[in-house]
Motif scaffolding. Structure first.
Motif, mmCIF file in Angstrom:
data_model
loop_
_atom_site.group_PDB
_atom_site.id
_atom_site.type_symbol
_atom_site.label_atom_id
_atom_site.label_comp_id
_atom_site.label_asym_id
_atom_site.label_seq_id
_atom_site.Cartn_x
_atom_site.Cartn_y
_atom_site.Cartn_z
ATOM 1 N N GLN A 164 0.814 -1.205 0.000
ATOM 2 C CA GLN A 164 0.000 0.000 0.000
ATOM 3 C C GLN A 164 0.853 1.263 0.000
ATOM 4 N N LYS A 165 2.046 1.187 0.592
ATOM 5 C CA LYS A 165 2.867 2.378 0.823
ATOM 6 C C LYS A 165 3.482 2.918 -0.473
ATOM 7 N N THR A 166 3.982 2.041 -1.343
ATOM 8 C CA THR A 166 4.687 2.498 -2.548
ATOM 9 C C THR A 166 3.799 3.372 -3.433
ATOM 10 N N PRO A 167 2.588 2.915 -3.819
ATOM 11 C CA PRO A 167 1.737 3.793 -4.637
ATOM 12 C C PRO A 167 1.314 5.053 -3.894
ATOM 13 N N LEU A 168 1.198 4.970 -2.570
ATOM 14 C CA LEU A 168 0.847 6.163 -1.803
ATOM 15 C C LEU A 168 1.934 7.220 -1.934
ATOM 16 N N LEU A 169 3.190 6.818 -1.776
ATOM 17 C CA LEU A 169 4.303 7.758 -1.916
ATOM 18 C C LEU A 169 4.373 8.312 -3.337
ATOM 19 N N ARG A 170 4.093 7.464 -4.325
ATOM 20 C CA ARG A 170 4.074 7.932 -5.722
ATOM 21 C C ARG A 170 2.981 8.985 -5.917
ATOM 22 N N SER A 171 1.804 8.739 -5.336
ATOM 23 C CA SER A 171 0.690 9.686 -5.502
ATOM 24 C C SER A 171 0.983 11.011 -4.803
ATOM 25 N N MET A 172 1.703 10.938 -3.683
ATOM 26 C CA MET A 172 2.070 12.171 -2.971
ATOM 27 C C MET A 172 3.041 13.006 -3.807
ATOM 28 N N GLU A 173 3.948 12.340 -4.505
ATOM 29 C CA GLU A 173 4.857 13.059 -5.406
ATOM 30 C C GLU A 173 4.083 13.697 -6.555
ATOM 31 N N ALA A 174 3.085 12.978 -7.054
ATOM 32 C CA ALA A 174 2.291 13.498 -8.186
ATOM 33 C C ALA A 174 1.533 14.760 -7.793
ATOM 34 N N ASN A 470 -6.561 7.398 -0.231
ATOM 35 C CA ASN A 470 -5.720 8.573 -0.415
ATOM 36 C C ASN A 470 -4.860 8.491 -1.675
ATOM 37 N N VAL A 471 -4.518 7.286 -2.114
ATOM 38 C CA VAL A 471 -3.865 7.134 -3.416
ATOM 39 C C VAL A 471 -4.777 7.687 -4.500
ATOM 40 N N VAL A 472 -6.053 7.313 -4.435
ATOM 41 C CA VAL A 472 -7.011 7.778 -5.440
ATOM 42 C C VAL A 472 -7.210 9.285 -5.344
ATOM 43 N N LEU A 473 -7.455 9.795 -4.148
ATOM 44 C CA LEU A 473 -7.667 11.237 -3.977
ATOM 45 C C LEU A 473 -6.479 12.037 -4.495
ATOM 46 N N ASN A 474 -5.280 11.652 -4.071
ATOM 47 C CA ASN A 474 -4.091 12.394 -4.487
ATOM 48 C C ASN A 474 -3.935 12.396 -6.006
ATOM 49 N N THR A 475 -4.181 11.238 -6.625
ATOM 50 C CA THR A 475 -3.910 11.102 -8.061
ATOM 51 C C THR A 475 -4.959 11.797 -8.905
ATOM 52 N N ILE A 476 -6.235 11.664 -8.545
ATOM 53 C CA ILE A 476 -7.266 12.301 -9.377
ATOM 54 C C ILE A 476 -7.192 13.820 -9.269
ATOM 55 N N VAL A 477 -6.824 14.328 -8.099
ATOM 56 C CA VAL A 477 -6.673 15.779 -7.954
ATOM 57 C C VAL A 477 -5.423 16.262 -8.679
ATOM 58 N N ALA A 478 -4.356 15.451 -8.643
ATOM 59 C CA ALA A 478 -3.149 15.794 -9.402
ATOM 60 C C ALA A 478 -3.471 15.914 -10.890
ATOM 61 N N GLU A 479 -4.295 15.001 -11.393
ATOM 62 C CA GLU A 479 -4.673 15.054 -12.814
ATOM 63 C C GLU A 479 -5.456 16.332 -13.116
ATOM 64 N N ALA A 480 -6.405 16.682 -12.257
ATOM 65 C CA ALA A 480 -7.194 17.888 -12.485
ATOM 66 C C ALA A 480 -6.324 19.142 -12.446
ATOM 67 N N PHE A 481 -5.389 19.188 -11.488
ATOM 68 C CA PHE A 481 -4.455 20.320 -11.424
ATOM 69 C C PHE A 481 -3.611 20.389 -12.694
ATOM 70 N N ALA A 482 -3.115 19.228 -13.132
ATOM 71 C CA ALA A 482 -2.250 19.190 -14.311
ATOM 72 C C ALA A 482 -2.983 19.705 -15.545
ATOM 73 N N GLU A 483 -4.233 19.278 -15.728
ATOM 74 C CA GLU A 483 -4.993 19.704 -16.904
ATOM 75 C C GLU A 483 -5.305 21.194 -16.848
ATOM 76 N N ALA A 484 -5.573 21.711 -15.647
ATOM 77 C CA ALA A 484 -5.797 23.147 -15.505
ATOM 78 C C ALA A 484 -4.529 23.935 -15.809
ATOM 79 N N CYS A 485 -3.390 23.450 -15.304
ATOM 80 C CA CYS A 485 -2.117 24.144 -15.539
ATOM 81 C C CYS A 485 -1.725 24.126 -17.007
ATOM 82 N N ASP A 486 -2.016 23.023 -17.690
ATOM 83 C CA ASP A 486 -1.714 22.940 -19.125
ATOM 84 C C ASP A 486 -2.406 24.068 -19.893
#
Length: 703
Positions: A164-174, A470-486
């Motif tokens: 569980q920890k590895t994808p969580l850390l990846r999502s936090m970086e995202a 929290n993996v899901v929350l972090n990643t889906i919000v990261a995607e929304a931020f990324a698309e807005a920033c683009d």
């Protein structure tokens, strides 16, 4: 007399925290470690050796004899392998106590028996644990003595995440990377890191250990598979926030003390809605630390309960008919210099950055509602979601009157010109102080509710790791931020572009906003009209992991590969099938060996009574009527038992995978309900002394 201690003196005393590191590590080593934590740099072996030596010396002073890499495989619980600090004996027969940097950074547990979903063959045993230096090591003290626990990630020999920890850390970086992009657009050049913070509330039940041991269903499955409601349940609401009984208070005191020692900020404790149900809530912590701490909370609750002659039940629905247990996942995103991106301020309509963050989250949750629902899925949560005690299985967002009004202004006029104010609370009592009132009430029926400066994801099950949600929350919000920033990074007029984007996101995703009663049938109909998914069970939710949309999302941010997602789907199907299989077999065992024999014995006593009364010349009609009723229910029980045996054997013969899991859900689980129904009726009419196990009343009111 109750033990007296100073919380400030004991808090974190068994944690290798920043204070300890500053005291014990050479300045350069300390700076290098902090740089690694803050910037994600690699730690050289020489520096790791120094850290490992000082960590070992500190742990030995605390009484530790062993160390373990403490990790979170895909079993839903933590795992550990203990190694002592002793090295090979010297010529004089003595031993050295050693712990190297290599042992600190990397462990090598056998990975063959952990779930991998096909990522690893059984004969491919090698797996690696890697030190998560952002989550402090700690010394845990229990019956085994003292053990140095080092939080780690767990990966396969070929690099896939088996935990569980590895994808969580990846999502936090995202989310850190994409949130920083967004902040820079608004002129923030000082914040260097954005971290998702979490405060998970933990609900649980306590029952007497002696009574627990008399219930095979609690022992094997964590929930009661049979049981009639007692005369009194939770209908008076008198247990909620009620006075904590002395036995429970003593337990809570010891839980707090143990948690404070290992740095867990246990803050709030109270009685929950159901009899024998309670809650513990910590203060917010960075996402990965909050996950580690929640596992520590669950382990400590169970361990300390045993010391007090009780058992802690973390199952989402240990008792049918009364409130189940959840784990509200309070989520926010904050910068390293203290700015909360979800703080609307006093005038949210003027806070453009907040409005963009908010509408990005609306977009994220609407787009990936299925993934968010899946992240809260487990067999126990199927009993709870949508049962008028927890959020419905339909994902929606509660914003409250103030923010809903701002969003409505943006959608209808394109401009938000005002924000609703809270005002003053009128109590009607002149001696009470005047209280300021929030601009918005709360909504306990919402699965995803904005509560001031955070979102509360209320669907998570009480025994589940919060890593998945929290993996899901972090990643889906990261995607929304990324698309807005683009879009915004290429805009000629930033102010106009951000205004248009906020309006666009609010308009396109307003269907996800719902402030009403999530328990009502009208909402189910309305949600269907809006096109919102209503995913009612775990087996229905699992397919969302492997859709093209999900694979694209997780691969884009390097959180999961397609193979890792497919493996997790396979594991979840297997886990569901195994959980229901264990429950079905436990019901079969209890009905065959305890309940039916007890009823047969009781009917013989009744029949003897009927004959004796008749022989005495008295009216035995009441006894005979009762005998006929019990005999009829006994026949119904035997028929349902035979059917459950048949379908359970059929399910067990099927190939593991989705079809088997669906069969367990649609056929075996339904057959379990059919067996329970006559048994629960029998419990209500059979002499209590003849019933072979403690009742709900015994379990919930006698602790």
């Amino acid at each position: 007399m109750s033990e007296v201690f100073n919380v400030a003196d004991i808090f974190g005393e068994d944690v290798f925290n920043d204070t300890v590191m500053q005291e014990r590590l050479p300045k350069k080593v300390y700076r290098d470690l902090k740089k690694m934590i803050e910037e994600g740099k690699e730690l050289d072996l020489a520096t790791a050796d120094v850290i490992a030596h000082e960590m070992k010396e500190w742990a030995i002073e605390k009484g530790a004899t062993h160390y373990t890499h403490w990790f979170q495989p895909l079993t839903g619980v933590t795992a550990e392998k203990h190694d002592s600090f002793i090295s090979a004996p010297m010529e004089n027969g003595k031993v050295l106590m050693s712990f190297s940097g290599k042992e600190l950074i990397k462990g090598e547990p056998d990975a063959s028996s952990f779930p991998s979903g096909g990522l690893r063959a059984t004969f491919e045993a090698r797996g690696y644990t890697a030190w998560d230096c952002t989550s402090p090591a700690f010394v845990r003290k229990d019956a085994a003595g003292a053990t140095l626990c080092i939080p780690t990630a767990f990966c396969s020999y070929t690099g896939e995440a088996l935990d569980q920890k590895t994808p969580l850390l990846r999502s936090m970086e995202a989310i850190n990377e994409q949130a920083l992009r967004l902040l820079r657009l608004f002129g923030n050049t000082t914040s260097k890191k954005v971290t998702p913070s979490v405060g998970p509330e933990q609900e649980y039940f306590l029952v007497d250990a002696e009574k627990f041991e008399q219930r095979k269903d609690l022992i094997y499955t964590g929930r009661t598979l049979f049981g009639a409601m007692p005369p009194k349940g939770q209908e008076l609401d008198d247990h909620y926030f009620g006075t904590i009984r002395q036995r429970i208070a003593g337990f809570m005191k010891d839980v707090n003390k143990e948690l404070w020692k290992v740095g867990v900020t246990a803050k709030t404790q109270h009685n929950e809605v159901a009899p024998a149900q309670h809650e513990l809530a910590p203060i917010y912590a960075p996402c990965n630390i909050a996950v580690d701490h929640n596992h520590l909370i669950m382990q400590t609750l169970k361990r300390v309960a045993c010391q007090h002659g009780m058992k802690c039940l973390l199952h989402e629905k240990p008792f049918a008919g009364v409130n189940g247990s959840g784990k509200h996942n309070n989520w926010s995103i904050t910068t390293d210099d203290g700015k909360n991106l979800l703080d609307p301020g006093k005038t949210p309509h003027e806070n453009v950055q907040f409005l963009l963050v908010l509408t990005c989250i609306l977009k994220a949750v609407d787009t990936h509602a299925d993934l968010l629902r899946e992240s809260a899925s487990d067999p126990g949560n199927d009993h709870r979601l949508g049962a008028n005690e927890a959020p419905p299985a339909i994902i929606s967002i509660f914003l409250g009157e103030q923010l809903e009004d701002v969003i409505e202004q943006l959608i209808t006029t394109g401009e938000a010109t005002h924000s609703l104010k809270g005002g003053k609370l009128e109590t009607g009592v002149s001696t009470l102080p005047e209280l300021s009132k929030d601009a918005t009430d709360r909504n306990r029926t919402s699965p995803f509710a904005f509560t001031g400066n955070k979102f509360e994801f209320r669907m998570v099950g009480s025994r589940d790791s919060i890593a998945g949600p929290n993996v899901v929350l972090n990643t889906i919000v990261a995607e929304a931020f990324a698309e807005a920033c683009d879009i915004l990074e290429n805009a000629e007029d930033f102010d106009k572009a951000v205004h248009d984007l906020i309006k666009q996101y609010a308009t396109e995703h307003q269907r996800i906003i719902f402030n009403g009663n999530g328990y009502s049938d009208a909402w189910v109909e309305e949600a269907e009209r809006r096109g919102l998914p209503n995913i009612k069970s775990m087996v229905d939710a699992i397919p969302s992991l492997t859709t093209d949309k999900a694979v694209k999302l997780f691969e884009k941010f390097h959180v999961f590969t397609k193979a890792e997602l497919e493996s997790r789907a396979e594991i979840k199907y297997e886990n569901y099938a195994k959980a229901i299989n264990i429950e079905a077999k436990t019901m079969i065992d209890m009905a065959s060996k305890q309940i039916i024999p007890a009823i047969i014995k009781y009917t013989k006593e009744l029949a003897d009574t009927v004959n004796a009364v008749k022989a005495a010349g008295a009216d035995a009609s009441v006894q005979a009527e009762l005998l006929n009723e019990i005999s009829g229910l006994l026949a119904e029980t035997k028929k349902a038992l035979s059917h459950l045996i048949e379908v359970t054997e059929e399910a067990g013969a099927m190939e593991e995978g989705r079809d088997q899991a669906v069969f367990y859900h649609d056929v075996v689980f339904t057959s379990m309900d059919a067996l329970r129904a006559p048994v629960d009726k029998l419990e209500m009419i059979v002499d209590k002394e003849a019933w072979p196990m403690p009742s709900y009343g015994d379990l919930m009111f006698e602790v």
